[in-house]
Design a protein around this motif. Structure first.
Motif, mmCIF file in Angstrom:
data_model
loop_
_atom_site.group_PDB
_atom_site.id
_atom_site.type_symbol
_atom_site.label_atom_id
_atom_site.label_comp_id
_atom_site.label_asym_id
_atom_site.label_seq_id
_atom_site.Cartn_x
_atom_site.Cartn_y
_atom_site.Cartn_z
ATOM 1 N N PHE A 1 -0.972 -4.083 -12.314
ATOM 2 C CA PHE A 1 -2.152 -3.107 -12.468
ATOM 3 C C PHE A 1 -2.161 -1.825 -11.706
ATOM 4 C CE2 PHE A 1 -3.208 -7.913 -12.324
ATOM 5 C CZ PHE A 1 -3.697 -7.935 -13.392
ATOM 6 N N LEU A 2 -1.393 -1.669 -10.837
ATOM 7 C CA LEU A 2 -0.980 -0.239 -10.180
ATOM 8 C C LEU A 2 0.082 0.509 -10.687
ATOM 9 C CD1 LEU A 2 -2.108 -1.357 -6.526
ATOM 10 C CD2 LEU A 2 -3.505 -0.162 -8.432
ATOM 11 N N ASP A 3 1.139 -0.082 -11.497
ATOM 12 C CA ASP A 3 2.185 0.532 -12.092
ATOM 13 C C ASP A 3 3.239 1.033 -10.903
ATOM 14 O OD1 ASP A 3 1.466 0.346 -14.728
ATOM 15 O OD2 ASP A 3 0.278 2.325 -14.705
ATOM 16 N N GLU A 4 3.193 0.138 -9.733
ATOM 17 C CA GLU A 4 4.355 0.454 -8.489
ATOM 18 C C GLU A 4 5.448 -0.069 -9.308
ATOM 19 O OE1 GLU A 4 1.238 0.237 -4.865
ATOM 20 O OE2 GLU A 4 2.420 -1.510 -5.544
ATOM 21 N N SER A 5 6.593 0.599 -8.779
ATOM 22 C CA SER A 5 7.798 0.372 -9.131
ATOM 23 C C SER A 5 8.411 -0.748 -8.584
ATOM 24 C CB SER A 5 8.953 1.605 -8.834
ATOM 25 O OG SER A 5 8.790 1.883 -7.542
ATOM 26 N N LEU A 6 9.330 -1.617 -9.049
ATOM 27 C CA LEU A 6 9.958 -2.844 -8.674
ATOM 28 C C LEU A 6 11.437 -2.630 -8.732
ATOM 29 C CD1 LEU A 6 9.618 -5.723 -7.567
ATOM 30 C CD2 LEU A 6 9.651 -6.345 -9.839
ATOM 31 N N SER A 7 12.174 -2.690 -7.699
ATOM 32 C CA SER A 7 13.723 -2.592 -7.860
ATOM 33 C C SER A 7 14.467 -3.673 -7.834
ATOM 34 C CB SER A 7 14.349 -1.605 -6.780
ATOM 35 O OG SER A 7 13.624 -1.857 -5.479
ATOM 36 N N TRP A 8 15.860 -3.962 -7.684
ATOM 37 C CA TRP A 8 16.290 -5.427 -7.848
ATOM 38 C C TRP A 8 16.456 -6.011 -6.545
ATOM 39 C CZ3 TRP A 8 19.897 -6.368 -4.428
ATOM 40 C CH2 TRP A 8 20.642 -5.241 -3.780
ATOM 41 N N ASN A 9 16.418 -5.323 -5.567
ATOM 42 C CA ASN A 9 16.305 -5.893 -4.133
ATOM 43 C C ASN A 9 15.129 -6.602 -3.856
ATOM 44 O OD1 ASN A 9 15.567 -2.894 -4.175
ATOM 45 N ND2 ASN A 9 15.004 -3.497 -1.955
ATOM 46 N N GLN B 1 -1.929 4.471 2.520
ATOM 47 C CA GLN B 1 -2.038 6.150 1.993
ATOM 48 C C GLN B 1 -0.990 6.596 1.600
ATOM 49 O OE1 GLN B 1 -5.877 7.840 4.125
ATOM 50 N NE2 GLN B 1 -4.312 7.231 5.536
ATOM 51 N N TYR B 2 0.295 5.745 2.233
ATOM 52 C CA TYR B 2 1.501 6.429 1.970
ATOM 53 C C TYR B 2 2.713 5.723 1.509
ATOM 54 C CZ TYR B 2 -0.630 9.722 5.572
ATOM 55 O OH TYR B 2 -1.599 10.446 6.099
ATOM 56 N N VAL B 3 2.559 4.359 1.447
ATOM 57 C CA VAL B 3 3.515 3.377 0.733
ATOM 58 C C VAL B 3 2.777 2.614 -0.239
ATOM 59 C CG1 VAL B 3 4.843 3.203 3.158
ATOM 60 C CG2 VAL B 3 3.010 1.568 2.520
ATOM 61 N N SER B 4 3.447 1.937 -1.045
ATOM 62 C CA SER B 4 2.688 1.075 -1.828
ATOM 63 C C SER B 4 2.262 -0.291 -1.388
ATOM 64 C CB SER B 4 3.948 0.725 -3.152
ATOM 65 O OG SER B 4 4.867 -0.088 -2.420
ATOM 66 N N SER B 5 1.405 -1.015 -2.188
ATOM 67 C CA SER B 5 1.046 -2.150 -1.930
ATOM 68 C C SER B 5 1.900 -3.241 -1.677
ATOM 69 C CB SER B 5 -0.266 -2.690 -2.845
ATOM 70 O OG SER B 5 0.300 -2.993 -4.235
ATOM 71 N N VAL B 6 2.910 -3.302 -2.474
ATOM 72 C CA VAL B 6 4.134 -3.934 -2.138
ATOM 73 C C VAL B 6 5.039 -3.771 -0.990
ATOM 74 C CG1 VAL B 6 6.543 -5.015 -3.185
ATOM 75 C CG2 VAL B 6 4.458 -4.035 -4.542
ATOM 76 N N VAL B 7 5.212 -2.450 -0.544
ATOM 77 C CA VAL B 7 5.928 -2.373 0.739
ATOM 78 C C VAL B 7 5.189 -2.768 1.835
ATOM 79 C CG1 VAL B 7 6.504 -0.551 2.195
ATOM 80 C CG2 VAL B 7 7.128 -0.407 -0.353
ATOM 81 N N ALA B 8 3.683 -2.532 1.539
ATOM 82 C CA ALA B 8 2.678 -2.978 2.751
ATOM 83 C C ALA B 8 2.790 -4.517 3.006
ATOM 84 C CB ALA B 8 1.394 -2.669 2.613
ATOM 85 N N ALA B 9 2.752 -5.190 1.770
ATOM 86 C CA ALA B 9 2.891 -6.835 2.010
ATOM 87 C C ALA B 9 4.349 -7.129 2.634
ATOM 88 C CB ALA B 9 2.697 -7.297 0.617
ATOM 89 N N ILE B 10 5.330 -6.517 2.294
ATOM 90 C CA ILE B 10 6.609 -6.845 2.838
ATOM 91 C C ILE B 10 6.697 -6.559 4.328
ATOM 92 C CG2 ILE B 10 9.078 -6.027 2.783
ATOM 93 C CD1 ILE B 10 8.689 -5.390 0.013
ATOM 94 N N TRP B 11 6.142 -5.538 4.769
ATOM 95 C CA TRP B 11 5.868 -5.290 6.078
ATOM 96 C C TRP B 11 5.100 -6.555 7.019
ATOM 97 C CZ3 TRP B 11 9.318 -2.956 8.959
ATOM 98 C CH2 TRP B 11 9.690 -1.969 8.646
ATOM 99 N N VAL C 1 15.939 -7.220 2.804
ATOM 100 C CA VAL C 1 16.395 -7.153 1.344
ATOM 101 C C VAL C 1 15.423 -6.498 0.455
ATOM 102 C CG1 VAL C 1 17.441 -8.094 -0.473
ATOM 103 C CG2 VAL C 1 18.105 -8.797 1.757
ATOM 104 N N VAL C 2 14.237 -7.174 0.818
ATOM 105 C CA VAL C 2 13.064 -6.612 -0.110
ATOM 106 C C VAL C 2 12.816 -5.045 -0.003
ATOM 107 C CG1 VAL C 2 10.628 -6.962 -0.707
ATOM 108 C CG2 VAL C 2 12.112 -9.110 -0.546
ATOM 109 N N LEU C 3 12.702 -4.984 1.406
ATOM 110 C CA LEU C 3 12.368 -3.369 1.941
ATOM 111 C C LEU C 3 13.542 -2.485 1.316
ATOM 112 C CD1 LEU C 3 10.367 -1.952 3.180
ATOM 113 C CD2 LEU C 3 11.678 -2.236 5.409
ATOM 114 N N GLY C 4 14.686 -3.086 1.380
ATOM 115 C CA GLY C 4 15.809 -1.980 1.105
ATOM 116 C C GLY C 4 16.213 -1.103 2.123
ATOM 117 N N VAL C 5 16.456 -1.371 3.330
ATOM 118 C CA VAL C 5 16.373 -0.866 4.595
ATOM 119 C C VAL C 5 17.705 0.248 4.462
ATOM 120 C CG1 VAL C 5 15.541 -2.513 6.082
ATOM 121 C CG2 VAL C 5 18.054 -2.710 5.516
#
Length: 308
Positions: free
Chosen positions: A268-276, A92-102, A139-143
């Protein structure tokens, strides 16, 4: 570990990674219209129903051993009921990408609990691979970037789900995986049936309706995919791979999930993707190779005297 041995379970391992990686996409869609408990219950009910049909078609039956059902209840709490709900809450608060990273931190948690239970040994190769994987996840998470708004609560919920998966994987390895008296299909079905009953009770006690018929069609399609593939088929594959590759090795499937989740989330969800994120994903893939023994650290002979 020989490549020929890896080839026995690697195809199923990759299919499991693809299914679970895209599950975060379906969770994101479903939780946009449903309560997190409704998402968890819905996927569990559908997954259990699919496996029950397959079980009956194969003329198999659920076990009658009450001790085994006790194990099902425990593993359902830590491997499905709790993490399913926490991921639905977190997204509800983070992207699907961030959830998968965790979720990719699960092998670190699994290793810690398998060591406590004495199910597997931590060799130098595994420790090096898991450590490298953890670095890749960071690195993916960008801590180095501060979390804003509800991102902290969402990230903590997702990390709590990964911790719960770690406990569940270790428990399955100790008490369920590799049982010769029951095939993987029976074990997976028993676990999901137990989890469905648990979530039905929890959802009703929380005052949340089990089903919301007013949600749009895309939400129902997402639940069907999440339950039939991400829960039913996925847990059958999980038991099958664990029996052949071990708990810690199987848990590294979570390292691949951010790759699949990134593709579906960005496209499909237009979530952003950064270099890290792609850089960290490459580090994660390298960690998988090390953990599987496909790449061996040069200093391995100095780090451990126990062979893989």
């Amino acid at each position: 570990m020989q490549i020929s041995h890896v080839g026995r379970w690697l195809p199923a391992f990759l299919v499991l990674a693809a299914i679970w990686g895209n599950s975060f996409f379906f969770i994101k869609i479903a939780v946009g219209a449903l309560h997190p408990l409704q998402v968890s219950f819905g996927r569990m009910l559908i997954g259990a129903s699919v496996l029950l049909v397959v079980l009956l078609a194969g003329r198999l039956s659920l076990p009658r051993d009450p001790r085994l059902w006790g194990h099902f209840q425990v593993v359902s709490v830590v491997a499905t009921t709790v993490p399913f709900t926490l991921f639905a809450y977190g997204e509800q608060y983070v992207s699907s990408v961030v959830a998968a990273i965790w979720n990719a931190t699960t092998p670190l948690c699994t290793l810690a609990f398998t060591l406590l239970l004495g199910s597997e040994k931590a060799t130098a190769t595994r420790m090096t691979g898991l450590g490298l994987g953890f670095a890749g996840v960071m690195v993916v998470l960008g801590v180095w970037q501060p979390l804003q708004g509800g991102q902290l609560a969402g990230s903590l919920a997702c990390f709590g789900a990964a911790l719960s998966y770690g406990v569940g994987g270790a428990y399955m390895g100790r008490f369920l995986t590799g049982r010769r008296s029951e095939p993987p299909m029976v074990l997976a079905t028993g676990q999901l049936v137990s989890g469905t009953v648990q979530l039905a009770v929890i959802t009703l006690v929380a005052g949340v309706p089990l089903v919301d018929l007013s949600v749009p069609a895309p939400v129902w399609w997402s639940l069907l995919a999440l339950g039939g593939l991400g829960t039913g088929l996925a847990y059958l594959l999980l038991y099958w791979v664990q029996a052949r590759a071990g708990v810690t090795t199987t848990s590294t499937v979570t390292y691949l999930l951010p790759v699949f989740a990134t593709v579906s989330g960005v496209v499909f969800l237009d979530e952003s993707l950064s270099w890290n994120q792609p850089v960290g994903a490459l580090i994660v893939l390298l960690a998988i190779a090390v953990t599987q023994g496909l790449i061996r650290p040069r200093s391995r002979r100095h780090l451990a005297a126990v062979p893989d």
